[in-house]
Design a protein around this motif. Sequence first.
Motif, PDB file in Angstrom:
ATOM      1  N   ASN A  43       0.850  -1.196   0.000  1.00 44.93           N
ATOM      2  CA  ASN A  43       0.000   0.000   0.000  1.00 44.93           C
ATOM      3  C   ASN A  43       0.887   1.248   0.000  1.00 44.93           C
ATOM      4  O   ASN A  43       1.685   1.421  -0.896  1.00 44.93           O
ATOM      5  CB  ASN A  43      -0.968  -0.020   1.190  1.00 44.93           C
ATOM      6  CG  ASN A  43      -1.894  -1.228   1.135  1.00 44.93           C
ATOM      7  OD1 ASN A  43      -2.320  -1.633   0.066  1.00 44.93           O
ATOM      8  ND2 ASN A  43      -2.202  -1.800   2.288  1.00 44.93           N
ATOM      9  N   GLU A  44       0.781   2.089   1.014  1.00 41.86           N
ATOM     10  CA  GLU A  44       1.583   3.317   1.071  1.00 41.86           C
ATOM     11  C   GLU A  44       2.772   3.166   2.017  1.00 41.86           C
ATOM     12  O   GLU A  44       3.280   4.157   2.542  1.00 41.86           O
ATOM     13  CB  GLU A  44       0.707   4.496   1.525  1.00 41.86           C
ATOM     14  CG  GLU A  44      -0.426   4.832   0.577  1.00 41.86           C
ATOM     15  CD  GLU A  44       0.075   5.186  -0.826  1.00 41.86           C
ATOM     16  OE1 GLU A  44       1.032   5.959  -0.929  1.00 41.86           O
ATOM     17  OE2 GLU A  44      -0.496   4.665  -1.797  1.00 41.86           O
ATOM     18  N   ASN A  45       3.214   1.935   2.219  1.00 41.62           N
ATOM     19  CA  ASN A  45       4.305   1.680   3.167  1.00 41.62           C
ATOM     20  C   ASN A  45       5.428   0.883   2.523  1.00 41.62           C
ATOM     21  O   ASN A  45       5.209   0.125   1.568  1.00 41.62           O
ATOM     22  CB  ASN A  45       3.782   0.902   4.382  1.00 41.62           C
ATOM     23  CG  ASN A  45       2.729   1.668   5.151  1.00 41.62           C
ATOM     24  OD1 ASN A  45       2.995   2.745   5.670  1.00 41.62           O
ATOM     25  ND2 ASN A  45       1.531   1.126   5.217  1.00 41.62           N
ATOM     26  N   LEU A  46       6.612   1.066   3.076  1.00 39.33           N
ATOM     27  CA  LEU A  46       7.766   0.235   2.723  1.00 39.33           C
ATOM     28  C   LEU A  46       7.904  -0.845   3.791  1.00 39.33           C
ATOM     29  O   LEU A  46       7.886  -0.548   4.985  1.00 39.33           O
ATOM     30  CB  LEU A  46       9.044   1.082   2.671  1.00 39.33           C
ATOM     31  CG  LEU A  46      10.364   0.293   2.638  1.00 39.33           C
ATOM     32  CD1 LEU A  46      10.554  -0.395   1.296  1.00 39.33           C
ATOM     33  CD2 LEU A  46      11.555   1.195   2.957  1.00 39.33           C
ATOM     34  N   ILE A  47       8.040  -2.089   3.358  1.00 40.56           N
ATOM     35  CA  ILE A  47       8.319  -3.189   4.287  1.00 40.56           C
ATOM     36  C   ILE A  47       9.737  -3.656   4.008  1.00 40.56           C
ATOM     37  O   ILE A  47      10.021  -4.224   2.960  1.00 40.56           O
ATOM     38  CB  ILE A  47       7.334  -4.359   4.123  1.00 40.56           C
ATOM     39  CG1 ILE A  47       5.882  -3.876   4.246  1.00 40.56           C
ATOM     40  CG2 ILE A  47       7.633  -5.444   5.150  1.00 40.56           C
ATOM     41  CD1 ILE A  47       5.513  -3.354   5.604  1.00 40.56           C
TER      42      ILE A  47
END
Length: 412
Positions: free
Chosen positions: A325-329
Amino acid sequence: TRIVVRPLKETTETVRKIGQGNFNQKLDIQSDDEMAELGYEFNRMTDRLQEYEKLNIQEILQEKKKSEAVVAHVPVGLVALNSRNKLVLINGQGRKILGIQNEKWQDRNIKDLVSEPAFLGLLNDSEQNLKTLKITKNEKDAFYLVRQFQLNPQNAGFSGIIFLLQDVTQFKELDKLKTDFIATISHEIRTPLTSLNMGTDILLGQTIGTLNEQQTELLKDIKSDIQRIQSFIRELLDLSKLEAGKLRLNLKKIQVSSLIEKAVEQLAKLFKNKEIEPEMNIEFASLALEADETQLLRVIVNLLKNAIEHTDTSGKIKIQALQENENLILSVMDNGAGIPADLQPIIFDKFIYQQDVKDKQSGNFGLGLSIVREIVTAHQGSVWVESEEGNGSSFFVKLPLKQPVYKNEETE
């Protein structure tokens, strides 16, 4: 026919009512034949059913009162929501923490009762690791350790979530005092250490006299220990700044792949010594985020150093970055010894050393993971570990690709 059929119809209708849970039914006996005998037995049966129902209700009410008493006197806030965020259960402590004054809270949406954004932000967070909640009332900060448990219909009868809120304000204040004390002591120690380091360099340079081989080796060992202490003090001071919120982030857009490559390059010697070839897996070469490059680089370096330290020679270490989504993992995975289950909840705490792990794990964790957590938290992110003893560890960092607040200030 009427004499036989009418009592049977009445009996059938009465049995139907009993089947619906209405146990106070009686048959009107107006004869002294076999039907009358059946009626007497039937009425005795309904009397026993009523007594049994009363006993069951009393037991249920008694157990309910016990449960309510336990919930009411639990020294932590307890909040239970169903899958639609409607309030199912809350104790007095929970109402006090969340400021719920309305007595008619049952089955109402929590968003209609609570305006505290810090707590409402937990509703969309499915991660069940421990969190610290900060609530400000009357210009005074209070801190709560939050544990959350997902419920499912199979074992709870309904799907939802339970929050336990433990007041840790006093511990936070004590921790701040300890942090301030450590920062002060660290500053005081830096000056004599600098003098010791300079003096060692002068002696090793042999500008004031020649050294034999044994003296040179001894001074090199002393210098190495001084550098280790200096590095530890720098970490202490940085951690103190992070915890006090004094370390400002210099946010800018950075390439994730470039950052990971820099971290691996910094640790090339350590990788070589362990005969480990790190595997890098980046979902998109152009993947970028807003972050403080220096601090985020430090996060990756600390996680990689931790993985190298706890992985055997010729082991495997994998660095992975992907967008969710709008995150970096970001994840760092190894096939080392793994972390015992009882240590995982405290792995990011300060000063988790060999004496804490004893025979369970080689090496130590020091301040590296504490610094990782503080930097990630400053970036509005979260960090957690998944590990099984004997099967390696995976550390995960979740960061928003775009920071909600753009500070662009120089690091203090």
